[in-house]
Design a protein around this motif. Structure first.
Motif, PDB file in Angstrom:
ATOM      1  N   THR A 307     -27.432 -16.480 -44.480  1.00 11.14           N
ATOM      2  CA  THR A 307     -28.512 -15.991 -43.616  1.00 11.14           C
ATOM      3  C   THR A 307     -28.014 -15.560 -42.242  1.00 11.14           C
ATOM      4  O   THR A 307     -28.695 -14.783 -41.560  1.00 11.14           O
ATOM      5  N   THR A 308     -26.867 -16.038 -41.816  1.00 11.33           N
ATOM      6  CA  THR A 308     -26.360 -15.656 -40.498  1.00 11.33           C
ATOM      7  C   THR A 308     -25.785 -14.245 -40.484  1.00 11.33           C
ATOM      8  O   THR A 308     -25.820 -13.563 -39.454  1.00 11.33           O
ATOM      9  N   THR A 309     -25.254 -13.791 -41.603  1.00  9.24           N
ATOM     10  CA  THR A 309     -24.644 -12.457 -41.682  1.00  9.24           C
ATOM     11  C   THR A 309     -25.377 -11.508 -42.621  1.00  9.24           C
ATOM     12  O   THR A 309     -25.123 -10.311 -42.585  1.00  9.24           O
ATOM     13  N   GLY A 310     -26.264 -12.020 -43.458  1.00  4.42           N
ATOM     14  CA  GLY A 310     -26.966 -11.156 -44.406  1.00  4.42           C
ATOM     15  C   GLY A 310     -26.071 -10.613 -45.492  1.00  4.42           C
ATOM     16  O   GLY A 310     -26.302  -9.507 -45.990  1.00  4.42           O
ATOM     17  N   THR A 311     -25.047 -11.374 -45.872  1.00  3.34           N
ATOM     18  CA  THR A 311     -24.109 -10.939 -46.899  1.00  3.34           C
ATOM     19  C   THR A 311     -23.994 -12.000 -47.977  1.00  3.34           C
ATOM     20  O   THR A 311     -24.387 -13.156 -47.789  1.00  3.34           O
TER      21      THR A 311
END
Length: 468
Positions: A307-311
């Motif tokens: 969730t912090t990078t969306g990857t």
């Protein structure tokens, strides 16, 4: 009249009111104003005449001047000069749909070898950088203390086994006497309990013996996996503490994996292929994204999105038989998820961005270009899929687009297909005609006509000035 008066009597008699001398004085006083008015009127008349002359001569000279300027501009590379361009034809082919992400080469196994027992390191049996197999001995610890303990526990085991055997024989006798009503039932039960106690003692002794045998086996430190050993971290002769002193690191290189990330928007496309059972190809490129290092296949996709990078993380496996991939190396991973077949492809150098969006300069014949808006799809960095706007075989400009506009004349310098007839591309002239020999003669007729018209107009202008 008083002679002392300041007014001379002769002057008073000479100049009477209303006579001519007084009028002459007023006329002399107003003469500069009259000349000033005359000069202003003359200047205004001159300005009006000059404007009339300019308006009359400018209308006739403007067309000839414009034509004359265009003629010289053609010789000097003006707007009418055909722009030299390179072209390429739209082709039909396959375009792989590639997703790219930054990855790290991650070994499937990285083992820090430590001793499971304490003791002195007596032998180091590996060479730094050596490739080893699982079970190969790497080092050896002094086993004599453990061998002594093993002998002690084996003697204790033998003693307790003898006690157990004796207690079993006594139990058999007590059972026989009990059947003959010679002894009580209590004596038989007590002897049976003693047998069980001796059996437990023997089992404990056996465990101690097995433990010492295992410790002796631990004095031979072996590699747990196939891989390559690194630099030695402890030297022979040092005392090693159990599970605290690292000896060497063994890294598995065959196979090896690459862990890379993709945006969360691409997860659905990948998962559709994975659920369908497709074997997706992953190619690893170097940091500069210029050289392909290795080719592997997608192994698995992580079970959640960061969730912090969306990857999301993915792991690809590579045989790495040539050991081109090195642990912890940064690579560019390219995952091929699909292939567009029968697509119209154009070079990326022909694509332009502007007010109509994405567009190309399309060849209209062999001497003119037109602006054609298009819609693009996937790209591989060299070619791009054209979804709409072009057909296979259409010729587009790839070089020299900086000075083009819609309907501009051009001449093909490279990448031109053979024209019908003599097999040469016709070269356009400023007058819109092509040279029959296929050679470019830029603007010769147009220049001659422009010069003659400019000379004639100059003569008419000179005669008009003389007549005025």
């Amino acid at each position: 009249m008083n002679e002392s008066s300041p007014i001379r009597t002769d002057t008073a008699r000479a100049y009477q009111p209303g006579e001519a001398p007084a009028r002459e004085v007023r006329t002399r006083r107003f003469r500069p104003i009259r000349w000033l008015v005359i000069l202003v009127l003359l200047a205004g008349a001159g300005a009006i005449g000059h404007r009339w002359y300019e308006a009359r001569t400018g209308k006739g000279a403007e067309p000839a001047t414009a034509h004359h300027t265009g003629g010289h501009g053609g010789r000097r590379g003006g707007a009418d000069m055909p722009q030299a361009v390179g072209i390429a034809s739209a082709t039909t082919g396959e375009m792989p749909v590639v997703l790219q992400g930054l990855g790290t080469v991650t070994p499937l196994a990285t083992v820090t070898v430590k001793s499971q027992i304490s003791g002195y390191l007596t032998q180091v049996q590996f060479r730094e950088g050596q490739t080893v197999k699982a079970g190969d001995e790497l080092a050896r610890i002094d086993s004599r203390p453990y061998e002594a303990l093993l002998a002690q526990y084996q003697g204790q085991l033998a003693r307790d086994q003898a006690l157990l055997q004796n207690s079993k024989l006594d139990l058999q006798r007590y059972q026989t006497l009990n059947r003959q009503d010679s002894i009580s039932k209590q004596n038989v039960d007590t002897q049976a309990a003693l047998v069980k106690q001796n059996e437990g003692t023997v089992a404990a002794d056996q465990a101690l013996v097995d433990q010492q045998k295992l410790n002796i086996a631990y004095t031979h430190i072996v590699s747990p996996v196939d891989g390559r050993v690194g630099l030695r971290q402890v030297d022979q002769g040092n005392y090693i503490s159990a599970a605290s002193t690292a000896i060497v690191v063994v890294t598995q290189l065959h196979p090896i994996s690459v862990v890379f990330t993709l945006p969360e928007d691409d997860v659905s496309r990948v998962m559709r292929q994975v659920r369908a059972g497709a074997k997706l190809t992953v190619r690893a490129y170097d940091r500069g994204d210029a050289h392909e290092i290795a080719t592997g296949r997608l192994d698995t996709v992580d079970n959640q999105i960061d969730t912090t990078t969306g990857t999301v993380k993915l792991r690809a496996l590579f045989d790495n038989s040539d050991e081109e991939l090195f642990p912890n190396q940064f690579v560019n991973a390219k995952l091929t998820v699909d292939t567009v077949r029968g697509a119209t492809l154009v070079p990326n150098s022909s694509l332009l961005q502007g007010t109509p969006g994405t567009y190309v300069y399309l060849m209209d014949g062999d001497s003119k270009v037109t602006v054609r808006p298009i819609k693009t799809g996937e790209t591989d960095g060299t070619h791009t899929v054209v979804v709409s706007g072009l057909n296979p075989g259409d010729r587009v400009v790839t070089d020299g687009t900086d000075r083009l506009k819609d309907g501009a004349p051009v001449r093909i310098t490279e990448g031109a297909p053979a024209a019908a007839g003599d097999g040469k591309a016709a070269a356009a002239k400023p007058d819109g005609k092509a040279d029959g020999k296929g050679e470019v003669k830029p603007g010769a007729p147009a220049d001659a006509a422009a010069d003659s018209q400019g000379t004639a107009e100059g003569g008419r202008r000179h005669r008009r000035r003389q007549a005025q």
